[in-house]
Design a protein around this motif. Structure first.
Motif, mmCIF file in Angstrom:
data_model
loop_
_atom_site.group_PDB
_atom_site.id
_atom_site.type_symbol
_atom_site.label_atom_id
_atom_site.label_comp_id
_atom_site.label_asym_id
_atom_site.label_seq_id
_atom_site.Cartn_x
_atom_site.Cartn_y
_atom_site.Cartn_z
ATOM 1 N N TRP A 86 -7.586 2.269 -5.727
ATOM 2 C CA TRP A 86 -6.180 2.371 -6.143
ATOM 3 C C TRP A 86 -6.067 2.451 -7.660
ATOM 4 C CZ3 TRP A 86 -2.711 4.189 -3.235
ATOM 5 C CH2 TRP A 86 -2.633 3.885 -1.874
ATOM 6 N N ARG B 138 0.835 -1.209 0.000
ATOM 7 C CA ARG B 138 0.000 0.000 0.000
ATOM 8 C C ARG B 138 0.867 1.256 0.000
ATOM 9 N NH1 ARG B 138 -3.788 -2.901 4.282
ATOM 10 N NH2 ARG B 138 -5.656 -3.335 3.038
ATOM 11 N N ARG C 122 -13.367 -2.877 -3.060
ATOM 12 C CA ARG C 122 -13.523 -1.420 -3.214
ATOM 13 C C ARG C 122 -12.173 -0.723 -3.098
ATOM 14 N NH1 ARG C 122 -18.467 1.396 -0.367
ATOM 15 N NH2 ARG C 122 -19.369 0.019 -1.968
ATOM 16 N N GLU C 123 -11.336 -1.173 -2.175
ATOM 17 C CA GLU C 123 -10.000 -0.594 -2.058
ATOM 18 C C GLU C 123 -9.228 -0.772 -3.363
ATOM 19 O OE1 GLU C 123 -5.766 -1.589 0.068
ATOM 20 O OE2 GLU C 123 -7.566 -1.902 1.283
ATOM 21 N N ASP D 289 -17.909 -5.482 -6.025
ATOM 22 C CA ASP D 289 -18.355 -4.350 -5.228
ATOM 23 C C ASP D 289 -19.768 -3.909 -5.595
ATOM 24 O OD1 ASP D 289 -17.612 -2.737 -3.096
ATOM 25 O OD2 ASP D 289 -17.009 -1.082 -4.393
ATOM 26 N N TRP E 249 -7.038 -8.728 -2.541
ATOM 27 C CA TRP E 249 -8.091 -7.755 -2.293
ATOM 28 C C TRP E 249 -9.471 -8.420 -2.292
ATOM 29 C CZ3 TRP E 249 -5.275 -3.918 -5.928
ATOM 30 C CH2 TRP E 249 -4.611 -2.945 -5.170
ATOM 31 N N LEU F 29 -11.902 -6.677 0.053
ATOM 32 C CA LEU F 29 -11.368 -5.322 -0.144
ATOM 33 C C LEU F 29 -11.427 -4.902 -1.611
ATOM 34 C CD1 LEU F 29 -8.237 -5.667 2.186
ATOM 35 C CD2 LEU F 29 -10.405 -4.509 2.710
#
Length: 944
Positions: free
Chosen positions: A644, A606, A639-640, A678, A632, A637
């Protein structure tokens, strides 16, 4: 005394004087002492005659005088001290330092002398003084009206004189030409310590306090080591308070940070103990002689301000007397024989076993209540309080500063702002100028400065004082606290500290060596010794990390040094290399991908992505994102991952960096999968189309196969199952013709799911049988065991519990072993169906509850299987009854994923069950019903 001398009666002021250290002075001067003593007597008698005092007794270097007027007595002492100070003595070592004491009381002479307790009180006042000092009692101060011109009396407070039960208020005569700064009076105060009185409560640290006490009681030198702001001083002072009773000669606090020259450390300790320098004798010798016969504890604080000089004084003190113990605080150890180094930990951030708040949260609660006028934080802020203390690594100073920010911010707002730790904690605080010291006696710093001048040293200038901050000043901001240590670093250690700031977490020695391209052992040892880097030993080797406030400081220095781009690009390269290594075994050959290998890298990746999206290469960032793709999605994760990717697209637009079409196609394909997971189905389709266009432009058949295989996912999410099946078949046929079927494995699994859904079980089983060797040959795929998962679903639909059990157990065990948590939830649900079909409804309900809770925490839906799971749960609810089902389901929600997996893996094989039906007539089929619609929100772990 001549009988003609008039002795005053009634209210009499008595004066005693003598030369401080007269025995030492006589030994030093030898035959030359007599003329010095004679000259001393002449000067005193001349001043006495001028003020009409009566000389009662002269013995050796002592005078006993009586005055009928307090003002006259003070005038005599003032004149005498000025005369002694201005006189030209043979040498600097020959200067007699005369102490004087005055007391006024009622007395009548008898036979040429006074027999009165007031005389003894005056003698004790004089004994409390230091050479060059004039002390008087409160009675003398009260009757000395008016005072001599330009003179004043400074109140030194209440003191217990030796031999007297009551306390006497002492005053010091202050006037031009007199020395003004002295150690504390030599009195028999009951409390033998000078420990500072804290203005705030001491919170937590019960275990640390007990452990440190055991060490101090067992060893003569204990050094409390830790970074700036770790709470070393506060803990040491709190412990020292507990130890006063066990040290009859006192517990003495010495702030080494106040010392501006290494040669003055011994003088600072001596000043605290009430010692003055003796002519011709090193101060440390006087100090050692005083301490030799005493049982006392010396608390040397902030020794890193003068480490070598502190070590010398400590070694001399310990060698001089067995009753002396030293408790030191420092950011680096001394390396002395017998030294016990105790590294202070950060405050605990995790709740205790009994459910009580951690020490770090307790401290933040206490200080926040104080900052908000006694109003504690709202209970709803507890989660944010824990976020804050974790972000601050449990560092006490950082927590204190954070609490001050809570005057104007909510805890949630503060937590959101802590990406800039230094900026947030130090907001509104400037590094202070040195405070203006009041012009008063009793200041040890001025005493040490005067001593420095006496031995030929130059007292520090105001500029030097600005650098040599006191402990209070250094702790006003985090910036000042870390700067204190940073200034002591050499070039190599300072550079290593700056470059280590690019890492988000602990690193091993090989990583540090790779970062520098040089042997880092020497500078790394310096950083560890100075507590700027924490060394954490493990069986596999030590790792090294910085507390977050220190990392933030080092990152600022990295920018100021113009090294940020080089260091962060190096970190990106390391992160890319680490990702590659996660896919390889010790021999460098590909191994089955385990997402657990990526868990410890997540923070570093990250950090590297952040640099790629803001100041580095977006292309390098896309490669890193590709390495995190499955991680992810399997950790909920998605959405993360999308965020990015959006940032990296923005970086591309900002810099105009050219990205090859193949790499863009891979990024768009990944984006499509994340968007579907998502719930953004329009975005999912849009990026799927972009991925296909870029892949065709790139001309890479394998890449195009992977992209086309993913085109079925958005169609399934939009309920277009027939079209999705058609796309899958076309992709599989095309990939087979291009001999890239392995790259189209996604499409194979999608087709198998669709066939299972519509009950084409034989075709699905045949398709999956052919896919097994393809999956086994692909290290990135085989840990997921999608073939076994789907064969288990087919077996459930056929009613073959034995085959279902065996396939699902293999899939669950592999998925848990390799960290595929999202897919493991699907397998738990499937095992729940298997348990329900096998007659174990309670276990089935528990597994349904565990899978549901885990998926909810991951914020993802079960995809194509959602309707099927809901249907099976409904049937189980009707079978068990609402109360029983809800109870077991609730028990399952309390299980963690690993506990739920253990429960599922412990389910007994159907062949071992009583009345096993494997070779008899099979139970009713549990195939999915055609009318069950899939969940419209798909969790894209790819496939089963």
């Amino acid at each position: 005394m001549s009988p003609r001398i008039h002795l005053p009666s009634g209210l009499v002021t008595f004066v005693f004087t003598d030369i401080e250290g007269s025995t030492r002075l006589a030994q030093l001067l030898g035959p030359d002492y007599r003329p010095v003593l004679r000259e001393h007597r002449r000067l005193l008698r001349r001043t006495i005659a001028a003020t009409e005092g009566a000389e009662l007794l002269t013995e050796g270097d002592s005078f006993f005088l009586a005055f009928d007027d307090a003002t006259a007595a003070l005038t005599a002492c003032l004149t005498a001290q000025r005369a002694l100070a201005s006189h030209e003595w043979p040498t600097a070592d020959a200067v007699p330092r005369v102490r004087m004491g005055l007391h006024t009381g009622w007395a009548e002479p008898r036979d040429g002398e006074y027999v009165s307790p007031e005389v003894h009180r005056a003698a004790r006042v004089a004994a409390a003084a230091h050479g060059g000092q004039v002390l008087c009692s409160a009675a003398t101060a009260r009757h000395a009206e008016p005072l001599p011109p330009d003179a004043s009396l400074f109140d030194l407070g209440l003191h217990r004189l030796r031999g007297f039960d009551d306390r006497e208020r002492l005053f010091q005569l202050v006037a031009p030409g007199l020395e003004r700064h002295f150690p504390r009076p030599r009195t028999a105060d009951a409390t033998a310590h000078n420990l500072p009185t804290p203005v705030t409560s001491f919170v937590g640290r019960h275990a640390e306090r007990a452990e440190l006490r055991r060490l101090v009681e067992a060893h003569r030198l204990v050094t409390v080591l830790g970074a700036g702001g770790a709470g070393k001083t506060r803990l040491a002072v709190e412990l020292a308070v507990d130890l006063v009773e066990s040290h009859p000669d006192g517990v003495w606090f010495v702030d080494v940070a106040a010392v501006t020259d290494p040669g003055l450390v011994a003088f600072e300790v001596a000043a605290v103990l009430g010692l003055r320098p003796e002519p011709g004798r090193p101060m440390v010798d006087t100090l050692v002689e005083y301490a030799a016969a005493r049982r006392m504890l010396v608390l040397l604080d902030t020794c890193d301000a003068q480490p070598a000089a502190s070590a010398d004084v400590i070694s001399r003190l310990l060698a001089g007397g067995v009753g002396v113990r030293v408790l030191a605080t420092s950011r680096e150890s001394f390396g002395l024989p017998g030294e016990v180094v105790w590294r202070i930990p950060s405050l605990s951030v995790d709740p205790s076993a009994d459910g009580a708040e951690s020490d770090a949260v307790a401290l933040l609660l206490d200080r926040t209540a104080a900052a908000r006028g006694g109003r504690p934080p709202d209970p709803g802020e507890s989660a944010d309080l824990r976020r804050v203390v974790r972000r601050l690594d449990g560092l006490p100073l950082a927590i204190e500063l954070a609490a001050a920010r809570l005057r104007v911010l909510s805890v949630g707002q503060l937590a959101e702002r802590l990406d800039d730790v230094l900026g947030t904690l130090d907001a509104g605080r400037e590094d202070p100028d040195p405070p203006v010291e009041p012009d008063r006696p009793g200041d040890r710093q001025e005493t040490v400065d005067l001593v420095a001048a006496a031995v030929g040293m130059v007292p520090p200038s105001p500029a030097v004082r600005a650098v040599q901050r006191s402990a209070t000043e250094r702790h006003l901001t985090m910036q000042a606290t870390v700067t204190w240590s940073y200034r002591t670093l050499g070039p190599r250690a300072a550079r290593l500290l700056r470059w280590l700031a690019v890492f988000a977490g602990p690193v091993d020695l090989a990583t540090v060596e790779w970062l520098l391209g040089d042997d880092p052992l020497d500078p790394l040892s310096v950083l560890v010794d100075k507590s700027m880097v924490l060394a954490e030993p493990h069986a596999s080797g030590s790792t090294y990390r910085m507390l977050d406030p220190i990392r933030a400081y080092a990152a600022r220095r990295l920018v100021e040094a113009g090294e940020e781009r080089s260091a962060r690009n190096r970190h990106v390269a390391w992160s890319t290399h680490a990702l590659e290594r996660a896919h390889l075994g010790p021999d460098g050959r590909p191994v089955t991908l385990s997402l657990y290998a990526l868990d410890p890298l997540a923070g570093e990746l990250r950090a590297a992505l952040r640099w790629c999206a803001t100041g580095g290469s977006a292309r390098a960032g896309l490669r890193l994102a590709g390495g995190l793709d499955q991680w992810w999605r399997e950790r909920g994760l998605a959405r993360e991952g999308r965020l990015w990717l959006f940032r990296l697209y923005g970086r591309i637009a900002e810099t105009g960096e050219r990205i090859p079409e193949a790499e863009l196609a891979a990024a768009y394909h990944m984006h499509s999968l994340h968007a579907g997971a998502d719930g953004e189905f329009g975005e999912e389709l849009r990026y799927s189309q972009r991925a296909e266009a870029a892949a065709r432009q790139a001309g890479d058949a394998g890449l195009l196969a992977r992209v086309l295989a993913g085109r079925a996912a958005p169609l399934v999410d939009m309920g277009q199952f027939a079209e999705a099946e058609r796309i899958c078949r076309e992709v599989i046929d095309w990939a087979s013709g291009q001999e890239v079927l392995g790259d189209a494995l996604f499409g194979v699994f999608s087709l198998a799911e669709l066939l299972w859904r519509r009950g084409a079980l034989d075709e699905a089983a045949e398709l999956l049988g052919a896919a097994r060797p393809v999956e086994a040959a692909r290290p990135v795929e085989r840990g997921r065991r999608s073939v076994d998962m789907l064969l288990g679903m087919v077996a459930l639909a056929r009613g073959d519990l034995v085959a279902a059990h065996e396939h699902l157990q293999v899939a669950l065990r592999s998925r848990m072993s390799h960290g595929f948590h999202g897919r493991a939830c699907d397998t738990l649900n499937a095992m729940a169906v298997r348990c329900a079909a096998g007659g174990d409804g309670l276990t089935a309900a528990r597994l349904f509850g565990a899978a549901g809770a885990t998926r909810a925490s991951m914020r993802c839906a079960p995809g194509i299987y959602g309707g099927y799971w809901a249907q099976r749960q409904g049937e189980l609810r009707r079978e068990l009854g609402d109360a029983t089902f809800d109870g077991a389901y609730g028990e399952g929600t309390e299980l963690g994923l690993e506990e739920a997996a253990a429960l599922a893996l412990a389910v007994e094989h159907p062949d071992l069950a009583v009345g096993s039906a494997r070779f008899g007539a099979g139970p009713a089929r549990v195939a999915p019903r055609q009318h069950v619609a899939p969940d419209r929100r798909r969790h894209h772990t790819g496939h089963a």
